[in-house]
Write a protein that holds these residues in place. Sequence first.
Motif, PDB file in Angstrom:
ATOM      1  N   GLY A 143       0.809  -1.214   0.000  1.00  0.00           N
ATOM      2  CA  GLY A 143       0.000   0.000   0.000  1.00  0.00           C
ATOM      3  C   GLY A 143       0.842   1.264   0.000  1.00  0.00           C
ATOM      4  O   GLY A 143       0.530   2.226  -0.707  1.00  0.00           O
ATOM      5  N   LEU A 144       1.911   1.260   0.779  1.00  0.00           N
ATOM      6  CA  LEU A 144       2.809   2.416   0.801  1.00  0.00           C
ATOM      7  C   LEU A 144       3.435   2.653  -0.574  1.00  0.00           C
ATOM      8  O   LEU A 144       3.557   3.798  -1.024  1.00  0.00           O
ATOM      9  CB  LEU A 144       3.910   2.223   1.844  1.00  0.00           C
ATOM     10  CG  LEU A 144       3.514   2.515   3.283  1.00  0.00           C
ATOM     11  CD1 LEU A 144       4.570   1.979   4.244  1.00  0.00           C
ATOM     12  CD2 LEU A 144       3.322   4.010   3.490  1.00  0.00           C
ATOM     13  N   MET A 145       3.823   1.577  -1.240  1.00  0.00           N
ATOM     14  CA  MET A 145       4.411   1.733  -2.570  1.00  0.00           C
ATOM     15  C   MET A 145       3.369   2.245  -3.569  1.00  0.00           C
ATOM     16  O   MET A 145       3.669   3.084  -4.420  1.00  0.00           O
ATOM     17  CB  MET A 145       5.057   0.429  -3.022  1.00  0.00           C
ATOM     18  CG  MET A 145       6.309   0.105  -2.215  1.00  0.00           C
ATOM     19  SD  MET A 145       7.215  -1.341  -2.775  1.00  0.00           S
ATOM     20  CE  MET A 145       6.314  -2.638  -1.943  1.00  0.00           C
ATOM     21  N   VAL A 146       2.125   1.774  -3.444  1.00  0.00           N
ATOM     22  CA  VAL A 146       1.045   2.269  -4.299  1.00  0.00           C
ATOM     23  C   VAL A 146       0.827   3.767  -4.058  1.00  0.00           C
ATOM     24  O   VAL A 146       0.652   4.538  -5.010  1.00  0.00           O
ATOM     25  CB  VAL A 146      -0.253   1.468  -4.059  1.00  0.00           C
ATOM     26  CG1 VAL A 146      -1.454   2.146  -4.701  1.00  0.00           C
ATOM     27  CG2 VAL A 146      -0.097   0.044  -4.570  1.00  0.00           C
ATOM     28  N   ILE A 147       0.849   4.179  -2.801  1.00  0.00           N
ATOM     29  CA  ILE A 147       0.702   5.608  -2.488  1.00  0.00           C
ATOM     30  C   ILE A 147       1.812   6.413  -3.158  1.00  0.00           C
ATOM     31  O   ILE A 147       1.560   7.473  -3.743  1.00  0.00           O
ATOM     32  CB  ILE A 147       0.685   5.842  -0.966  1.00  0.00           C
ATOM     33  CG1 ILE A 147      -0.617   5.302  -0.363  1.00  0.00           C
ATOM     34  CG2 ILE A 147       0.847   7.329  -0.638  1.00  0.00           C
ATOM     35  CD1 ILE A 147      -0.622   5.248   1.150  1.00  0.00           C
ATOM     36  N   GLY A 148       3.043   5.910  -3.102  1.00  0.00           N
ATOM     37  CA  GLY A 148       4.146   6.604  -3.765  1.00  0.00           C
ATOM     38  C   GLY A 148       3.929   6.733  -5.259  1.00  0.00           C
ATOM     39  O   GLY A 148       4.190   7.794  -5.858  1.00  0.00           O
ATOM     40  N   ILE A 149       3.429   5.683  -5.874  1.00  0.00           N
ATOM     41  CA  ILE A 149       3.148   5.724  -7.311  1.00  0.00           C
ATOM     42  C   ILE A 149       2.007   6.706  -7.600  1.00  0.00           C
ATOM     43  O   ILE A 149       2.070   7.481  -8.557  1.00  0.00           O
ATOM     44  CB  ILE A 149       2.829   4.313  -7.832  1.00  0.00           C
ATOM     45  CG1 ILE A 149       4.089   3.436  -7.756  1.00  0.00           C
ATOM     46  CG2 ILE A 149       2.285   4.359  -9.260  1.00  0.00           C
ATOM     47  CD1 ILE A 149       3.847   1.956  -7.927  1.00  0.00           C
ATOM     48  N   LEU A 150       0.970   6.678  -6.754  1.00  0.00           N
ATOM     49  CA  LEU A 150      -0.128   7.630  -6.935  1.00  0.00           C
ATOM     50  C   LEU A 150       0.356   9.067  -6.803  1.00  0.00           C
ATOM     51  O   LEU A 150      -0.125   9.962  -7.516  1.00  0.00           O
ATOM     52  CB  LEU A 150      -1.246   7.356  -5.925  1.00  0.00           C
ATOM     53  CG  LEU A 150      -2.117   6.130  -6.204  1.00  0.00           C
ATOM     54  CD1 LEU A 150      -3.046   5.863  -5.025  1.00  0.00           C
ATOM     55  CD2 LEU A 150      -2.905   6.311  -7.491  1.00  0.00           C
ATOM     56  N   MET A 151       1.293   9.319  -5.907  1.00  0.00           N
ATOM     57  CA  MET A 151       1.853  10.664  -5.767  1.00  0.00           C
ATOM     58  C   MET A 151       2.533  11.109  -7.049  1.00  0.00           C
ATOM     59  O   MET A 151       2.479  12.279  -7.427  1.00  0.00           O
ATOM     60  CB  MET A 151       2.827  10.730  -4.600  1.00  0.00           C
ATOM     61  CG  MET A 151       2.185  10.687  -3.248  1.00  0.00           C
ATOM     62  SD  MET A 151       3.473  10.683  -1.962  1.00  0.00           S
ATOM     63  CE  MET A 151       2.509  11.073  -0.517  1.00  0.00           C
ATOM     64  N   LYS A 152       3.163  10.172  -7.722  1.00  0.00           N
ATOM     65  CA  LYS A 152       3.835  10.481  -8.986  1.00  0.00           C
ATOM     66  C   LYS A 152       2.803  10.736 -10.092  1.00  0.00           C
ATOM     67  O   LYS A 152       2.931  11.681 -10.862  1.00  0.00           O
ATOM     68  CB  LYS A 152       4.764   9.325  -9.365  1.00  0.00           C
ATOM     69  CG  LYS A 152       5.467   9.481 -10.680  1.00  0.00           C
ATOM     70  CD  LYS A 152       6.536  10.527 -10.636  1.00  0.00           C
ATOM     71  CE  LYS A 152       7.332  10.520 -11.927  1.00  0.00           C
ATOM     72  NZ  LYS A 152       8.230  11.648 -12.014  1.00  0.00           N
ATOM     73  N   VAL A 153       1.785   9.904 -10.134  1.00  0.00           N
ATOM     74  CA  VAL A 153       0.781   9.996 -11.200  1.00  0.00           C
ATOM     75  C   VAL A 153      -0.180  11.166 -10.981  1.00  0.00           C
ATOM     76  O   VAL A 153      -0.471  11.929 -11.912  1.00  0.00           O
ATOM     77  CB  VAL A 153      -0.007   8.666 -11.309  1.00  0.00           C
ATOM     78  CG1 VAL A 153      -1.176   8.781 -12.266  1.00  0.00           C
ATOM     79  CG2 VAL A 153       0.919   7.527 -11.719  1.00  0.00           C
ATOM     80  N   LEU A 154      -0.693  11.286  -9.758  1.00  0.00           N
ATOM     81  CA  LEU A 154      -1.717  12.300  -9.469  1.00  0.00           C
ATOM     82  C   LEU A 154      -1.143  13.601  -8.933  1.00  0.00           C
ATOM     83  O   LEU A 154      -1.842  14.605  -8.867  1.00  0.00           O
ATOM     84  CB  LEU A 154      -2.720  11.756  -8.430  1.00  0.00           C
ATOM     85  CG  LEU A 154      -3.436  10.461  -8.765  1.00  0.00           C
ATOM     86  CD1 LEU A 154      -4.313  10.037  -7.597  1.00  0.00           C
ATOM     87  CD2 LEU A 154      -4.247  10.609 -10.044  1.00  0.00           C
ATOM     88  N   GLY A 155       0.102  13.558  -8.506  1.00  0.00           N
ATOM     89  CA  GLY A 155       0.706  14.692  -7.830  1.00  0.00           C
ATOM     90  C   GLY A 155       0.563  14.528  -6.331  1.00  0.00           C
ATOM     91  O   GLY A 155      -0.347  13.849  -5.857  1.00  0.00           O
TER      92      GLY A 155
END
Length: 123
Positions: free
Chosen positions: A51-63
């Motif tokens: 989940g933490l890694m997904v959040i990091g990816i979402l931060m990259k994609v969504l800002g």
Amino acid sequence: MKKAIIAGAVHAFLAVALGAFGAHALEDILDAYSTDIWETAIQYQMFHATGLMVIGILMKVLGESKQLTWASRLMHAGIYFFAGSLMVLALTGIGVLGAITPIGGVLFLIAWALVITAVVKAK
């Protein structure tokens, strides 16, 4: 972004290492009940490391957003409260630690709600 991915990878590494430790070093020490508790702790640590890694990816994609930043922090803390308390409980049998575990569960729920909110609000 990068911090969430690194934290997730560290927690995933620890979940694998602690899972192996539990399966090999603790197999003759823990009873079946404590082994189940240990395995639950490892499972939830790995789920939320991902989940933490997904959040990091979402931060990259969504800002980056306040919701994702807080989701990362709360998920990280949830791992310590939830998985950490279960690991200590499995090793020591100190039942009062079971009262700490739900705090971690609530932190996980809030973190996931914040992830949902961030995705819904994203443009």
